[in-house]
Design an enzyme around this catalytic site. Sequence first.
Site, PDB file in Angstrom:
ATOM      1  N   TYR A   1      -2.024 -11.339   8.039  1.00  0.00           N
ATOM      2  CA  TYR A   1      -2.344  -9.934   8.256  1.00  0.00           C
ATOM      3  C   TYR A   1      -2.434  -9.175   6.943  1.00  0.00           C
ATOM      4  CZ  TYR A   1      -2.696  -8.788  13.138  1.00  0.00           C
ATOM      5  OH  TYR A   1      -3.152  -8.629  14.407  1.00  0.00           O
TER       6      TYR A   1
ATOM      7  N   ASP B   1     -10.831   0.152   3.536  1.00  0.00           N
ATOM      8  CA  ASP B   1      -9.668   0.860   3.004  1.00  0.00           C
ATOM      9  C   ASP B   1      -9.479   0.342   1.589  1.00  0.00           C
ATOM     10  OD1 ASP B   1      -7.186   1.689   2.212  1.00  0.00           O
ATOM     11  OD2 ASP B   1      -6.136   1.051   4.022  1.00  0.00           O
TER      12      ASP B   1
ATOM     13  N   LYS C   1      -4.560  -3.357   9.746  1.00  0.00           N
ATOM     14  CA  LYS C   1      -5.343  -3.314  10.985  1.00  0.00           C
ATOM     15  C   LYS C   1      -6.830  -3.256  10.638  1.00  0.00           C
ATOM     16  CE  LYS C   1      -3.006  -3.636  14.760  1.00  0.00           C
ATOM     17  NZ  LYS C   1      -2.655  -5.013  14.327  1.00  0.00           N
TER      18      LYS C   1
HETATM   19  C1  F6R Z   1      -4.351   0.533   8.693  1.00  0.00           C
HETATM   20  C2  F6R Z   1      -3.029   0.512   8.105  1.00  0.00           C
HETATM   21  C3  F6R Z   1      -1.967  -0.308   8.665  1.00  0.00           C
HETATM   22  C4  F6R Z   1      -1.129  -0.942   7.579  1.00  0.00           C
HETATM   23  C5  F6R Z   1       0.224  -1.314   8.097  1.00  0.00           C
HETATM   24  C6  F6R Z   1       1.083  -2.067   7.089  1.00  0.00           C
HETATM   25  O1  F6R Z   1      -5.122   1.451   8.051  1.00  0.00           O
HETATM   26  O2  F6R Z   1      -2.838   1.212   7.140  1.00  0.00           O
HETATM   27  O3  F6R Z   1      -2.402  -1.255   9.578  1.00  0.00           O
HETATM   28  O4  F6R Z   1      -1.795  -2.039   7.054  1.00  0.00           O
HETATM   29  O5  F6R Z   1       0.830  -0.122   8.459  1.00  0.00           O
HETATM   30  O6  F6R Z   1       1.095  -1.453   5.891  1.00  0.00           O
HETATM   31  P1  F6R Z   1       2.240  -1.651   4.795  1.00  0.00           P
HETATM   32  O7  F6R Z   1       2.803  -3.015   4.970  1.00  0.00           O
HETATM   33  O8  F6R Z   1       1.540  -1.475   3.503  1.00  0.00           O
HETATM   34  O9  F6R Z   1       3.203  -0.568   5.078  1.00  0.00           O
HETATM   35 MG    MG Z   2      -7.073   2.154   7.822  1.00  0.00          MG
HETATM   36 MG    MG Z   3      -4.509   1.096   5.862  1.00  0.00          MG
END
Ligand code: F6R
Ligand code: MG
Ligand code: MG
Length: 369
Positions: free
Chosen positions: A230, A11, A233
């Site tokens: 973190y 990503d 995902k």
């Molecule tokens: C996976 C993804 C999510 C984000 C999570 C937190 O593709 O996009 O796991 O990492 O929703 O994102 P923020 O903190 O940027 O809203």
């Molecule tokens: Mg993703």
């Molecule tokens: Mg993402």
Amino acid sequence: MKLTLSVIKADIGSIGGHVVPSHPLLNTVREQVEDHGRSTLIDSYIGSTGDDIAILMTHTHGVGSEEVHRLAWDAFLAGTEVARSQGLYGAGQDLLKDSFSGNVRGMGPAVAEMEVEERTAEPLLFFAADKTDPGAYNLPLYLAFADPMNTPGLLLSSKMADGFRFVIMDVSYTEGDRVIELSAPEELYDIAALLRDPERYVVESIWSRSTGEQAVAVSTSRLHNIAGKYTGKDDPVMLARAQMHFPATGEILAPYEIGHFVAGGMRGSHNMPLMPVELNSTISYFDGPPIVTCAAFAVHEGKLTEPVDVFDHPFWAEVRERVADKAAEMRRQGFFGAAMLPMTELEYTGVTEKLETIEERFRVRGSRD
Ligand code: F6R
Ligand code: MG
Ligand code: MG
């Protein structure tokens, strides 16, 4: 012909939050791979699943090839420039290290690879999932490769009668790759005992016990083990070879009809059902639901045919409606119980911090001594 199948995904930025990469971003990654991969690759395919871009490559350089990994890394770097120039959200977010050090493993992008002796006909399935983690494939793989209720080939085909060997990784272990090999059907209960815990135990690969050939490769990276916190995902990719000594394409796809609950969705912190969707699908409801795409190919002398979108079929449209109902039903209970992931899997630290601040206000009433 000895052929390596490599898929590397990341990503590196998307439109509208974590929804979908822009066309200029995708085009840049595609052009980079095409322009710089001429002497390295036999063929490639680039696609998106939610906010992730996957580069599927065929070549003869073996698993973990520096040349191939560098090609993908450089393409993601070039894409990141475009993502930044367009103000895309999370530009370069999965590129966790500053400089390339020989292999993208441990650097952020997810990798699934296998070296195979190409069969006369080589049906290949390429899966990519967004808003979830590698354990999402545990249940579908168990059903497809170990359960005759799902896979009649285990009974009907003498080529599969010896069963399959599962290599399962303990992804909570960070000092190295902690793996165990278990054979189906003899060790079915041991396999199930591990796979029931998809945040810790993840199928890494599956092998035919009659020929020794590899059937499946899954990416197993956990971003928080790399970044120490973190960063999103892990959005896993998977390669699966079908037919002959392996389950049929339909047997590998059938378990996705369940729409099983997986970790993912909003803020990477919820349990939501996995929805099988069309290639290049976007993300929508509740930053989800977690989605999985599958492109089928025929591979011949390393060349890929056009991708066939196997979840783009009236059957799966009905499944999607049911999975949408499951997602909405789970969301009705908001933050409560099974709807939200356990503390250790939350992508945000807010709840833990809140609990720490109210901890001192607890008092013990009475004593049992
Ligand atoms: C996976 C993804 C999510 C984000 C999570 C937190 O593709 O996009 O796991 O990492 O929703 O994102 P923020 O903190 O940027 O809203
Ligand atoms: Mg993703
Ligand atoms: Mg993402």
